[in-house]
Write a protein that holds these residues in place. Structure first.
Motif, PDB file in Angstrom:
ATOM      1  N   TRP A   1      -4.027   4.029  -5.880  1.00  0.00           N
ATOM      2  CA  TRP A   1      -3.462   3.622  -4.748  1.00  0.00           C
ATOM      3  C   TRP A   1      -4.065   2.342  -4.053  1.00  0.00           C
ATOM      4  O   TRP A   1      -3.404   1.489  -3.430  1.00  0.00           O
ATOM      5  CB  TRP A   1      -3.484   4.826  -3.591  1.00  0.00           C
ATOM      6  N   SER A   2      -5.509   2.234  -4.310  1.00  0.00           N
ATOM      7  CA  SER A   2      -6.247   0.909  -3.564  1.00  0.00           C
ATOM      8  C   SER A   2      -6.392  -0.443  -4.442  1.00  0.00           C
ATOM      9  O   SER A   2      -6.593  -1.336  -3.826  1.00  0.00           O
ATOM     10  CB  SER A   2      -7.548   1.546  -3.228  1.00  0.00           C
ATOM     11  N   ASP A   3      -5.810  -0.229  -5.596  1.00  0.00           N
ATOM     12  CA  ASP A   3      -5.883  -1.439  -6.682  1.00  0.00           C
ATOM     13  C   ASP A   3      -4.570  -2.198  -6.210  1.00  0.00           C
ATOM     14  O   ASP A   3      -3.621  -1.792  -6.676  1.00  0.00           O
ATOM     15  CB  ASP A   3      -6.200  -1.068  -7.976  1.00  0.00           C
ATOM     16  N   PRO A   4      -4.742  -3.277  -5.940  1.00  0.00           N
ATOM     17  CA  PRO A   4      -3.540  -4.252  -5.543  1.00  0.00           C
ATOM     18  C   PRO A   4      -2.765  -4.803  -6.930  1.00  0.00           C
ATOM     19  O   PRO A   4      -1.832  -5.201  -6.943  1.00  0.00           O
ATOM     20  CB  PRO A   4      -4.031  -5.473  -4.705  1.00  0.00           C
TER      21      PRO A   4
ATOM     22  N   ARG B   1      -4.226   3.523   4.126  1.00  0.00           N
ATOM     23  CA  ARG B   1      -5.630   3.643   3.770  1.00  0.00           C
ATOM     24  C   ARG B   1      -6.675   3.540   4.685  1.00  0.00           C
ATOM     25  O   ARG B   1      -7.702   4.568   4.585  1.00  0.00           O
ATOM     26  CB  ARG B   1      -5.937   2.715   2.522  1.00  0.00           C
TER      27      ARG B   1
ATOM     28  N   GLU C   1      -8.058   6.104  -1.712  1.00  0.00           N
ATOM     29  CA  GLU C   1      -9.253   5.047  -2.218  1.00  0.00           C
ATOM     30  C   GLU C   1      -9.142   5.211  -3.753  1.00  0.00           C
ATOM     31  O   GLU C   1      -9.942   4.304  -4.380  1.00  0.00           O
ATOM     32  CB  GLU C   1     -10.579   5.116  -1.404  1.00  0.00           C
TER      33      GLU C   1
ATOM     34  N   GLY D   1       4.379  -1.046  -0.216  1.00  0.00           N
ATOM     35  CA  GLY D   1       3.548   0.139  -0.508  1.00  0.00           C
ATOM     36  C   GLY D   1       3.704   1.257   0.066  1.00  0.00           C
ATOM     37  O   GLY D   1       3.851   2.705  -0.449  1.00  0.00           O
TER      38      GLY D   1
ATOM     39  N   GLN E   1       1.294  -1.747  -4.606  1.00  0.00           N
ATOM     40  CA  GLN E   1       1.341  -2.622  -3.252  1.00  0.00           C
ATOM     41  C   GLN E   1       0.800  -2.306  -2.385  1.00  0.00           C
ATOM     42  O   GLN E   1       0.883  -1.173  -1.813  1.00  0.00           O
ATOM     43  CB  GLN E   1       3.119  -2.764  -3.372  1.00  0.00           C
ATOM     44  N   GLN E   2       0.039  -3.178  -1.679  1.00  0.00           N
ATOM     45  CA  GLN E   2      -0.718  -2.984  -0.431  1.00  0.00           C
ATOM     46  C   GLN E   2       0.005  -3.346   0.781  1.00  0.00           C
ATOM     47  O   GLN E   2      -0.235  -2.928   2.051  1.00  0.00           O
ATOM     48  CB  GLN E   2      -1.805  -3.623  -0.587  1.00  0.00           C
TER      49      GLN E   2
ATOM     50  N   THR F   1       1.718  -0.719   6.622  1.00  0.00           N
ATOM     51  CA  THR F   1       1.311  -1.341   5.205  1.00  0.00           C
ATOM     52  C   THR F   1       0.698  -0.199   4.558  1.00  0.00           C
ATOM     53  O   THR F   1       0.043   0.767   5.246  1.00  0.00           O
ATOM     54  CB  THR F   1       0.644  -2.437   5.386  1.00  0.00           C
ATOM     55  N   MET F   2       0.435  -0.295   3.191  1.00  0.00           N
ATOM     56  CA  MET F   2      -0.250   0.600   2.657  1.00  0.00           C
ATOM     57  C   MET F   2      -1.623   0.336   2.928  1.00  0.00           C
ATOM     58  O   MET F   2      -2.584   1.310   3.006  1.00  0.00           O
ATOM     59  CB  MET F   2      -0.310   0.351   1.073  1.00  0.00           C
ATOM     60  N   THR F   3      -2.259  -0.977   3.237  1.00  0.00           N
ATOM     61  CA  THR F   3      -3.755  -1.076   3.609  1.00  0.00           C
ATOM     62  C   THR F   3      -3.903  -0.454   4.972  1.00  0.00           C
ATOM     63  O   THR F   3      -4.980   0.498   5.242  1.00  0.00           O
ATOM     64  CB  THR F   3      -3.724  -2.670   4.091  1.00  0.00           C
TER      65      THR F   3
END
Length: 313
Positions: free
Chosen positions: A43-46, A31, A39, A55, A50-51, A26-28
């Motif tokens: 990239w980090s703003d949902p 990160r 960050e 993503g 996509q997280q 996952t993108m989470t």
């Protein structure tokens, strides 16, 4: 030039993140493991990116863009990217829609084997006909095959060898490209996920190049590719030395054990070439997809390799 990504996007993006094996990150997770690289709100703003697993998949498309731009600047032609099954669920088999105006086709084997992507007989025949054209080139890139053993201790050894926290203990790629290779008689299998040696932090060690076999100059001006933590060994499964030539071998990072190095190997097969033979007028190359992604860096040596493929006749 055309790119064909062998995955089913919905099948990959729809995997359950609670399942540890055989899925993309996952993108989470990306990160968290690479913090703070992603960050920036881009990239980090949902609300902007996509997280979930989707993503993570979109990072591939972004990483390929510089290669596509390089090819377009060199040839004057844009590089289309086809997905076997795209985000909307549309299925695009390898047929004349992809092949009719293509001279060089990249098939990037990023499908997890559990998603069941197999080449139909019609696709194999279409590629066989494609390769009867003078100047045609097929570049196959089945990705790594980590954790094939049922022995969990072996899987653990493999994981600690490459050291990438984003790769699960079992991550088997390339079912589609394997079925293509079987159908086309390409005697190669993608095995393992091996960590290449480096000559300085982040810079991969030079290739061992068989210059005498590289009569077409695929690796002219090329000393190394880009660094990636886990690369497939392209094992040759025929004893006939005239069918497939191993042009580039990559030294392995020997600091952590791996079943492949414990068997006495210090390099793995990185770049292979099948020259025209019999009714096949086109070339077949094998090179991992990461070589065409700037997510893992790009320099003059890598761009020289790109240029060799672009300019090949």
């Amino acid at each position: 030039m055309s790119i064909y990504v062998s995955w089913s996007y919905p099948a990959e993006a729809g995997r359950n993140p609670a399942e540890l094996d055989n899925r993309f990150s996952t993108m989470t997770e990306v990160r968290r493991v690479t913090w703070p690289a992603y960050e920036d709100p881009q990239w980090s703003d949902p609300l902007r990116f996509q997280q979930g697993i989707a993503g993570g998949l979109e990072l591939f498309f972004r990483g390929w863009l510089p290669f596509q731009q390089f090819v377009e600047e060199t040839t004057g032609h844009p590089v289309p990217v086809y997905q076997r099954v795209d985000q909307a669920g549309f299925h695009t088999p390898l047929d004349e829609r992809v092949l009719a105006d293509t001279d060089t086709l990249f098939v990037w084997g990023l499908d997890h084997m559990i998603t069941g992507q197999d080449a139909a007989p019609e696709e194999i025949e279409a590629l066989r006909q494609f390769l009867t054209r003078e100047g045609a080139c097929l570049v196959l890139g089945p990705h790594h095959d980590v954790g094939a053993s049922d022995d969990l201790a072996v899987r653990d050894m493999e994981h600690h060898h490459h050291g990438d926290a984003l790769v699960p203990r079992q991550q088997q790629f390339g079912r589609y490209t394997r079925s293509l290779m079987k159908g086309l008689g390409v005697p190669v299998e993608n095995r393992y996920g091996l960590r290449p040696a480096v000559q300085e932090p982040g810079k991969i060690a030079p290739l061992s190049v068989s210059r005498d076999l590289d009569t077409k100059g695929w690796l002219e001006g090329v000393t190394h590719f880009n660094f990636h933590m886990h690369l497939p060994h392209y094992a040759v499964t025929t004893d006939d030395p005239n069918v497939v030539f191993v042009l580039g071998r990559q030294p392995i990072d020997m600091s952590k054990p791996h079943p492949f190095t414990e068997a006495g190997n210090t390099e793995f097969n990185m770049f292979l070439w099948m020259p025209p033979s019999d009714d096949r007028a086109g070339d077949v190359l094998l090179a991992d997809t990461t070589i065409f992604s700037t997510l893992f860096g790009a320099d003059e040596s890598l761009r020289a390799f790109w240029a060799n493929i672009v300019s090949s006749k």
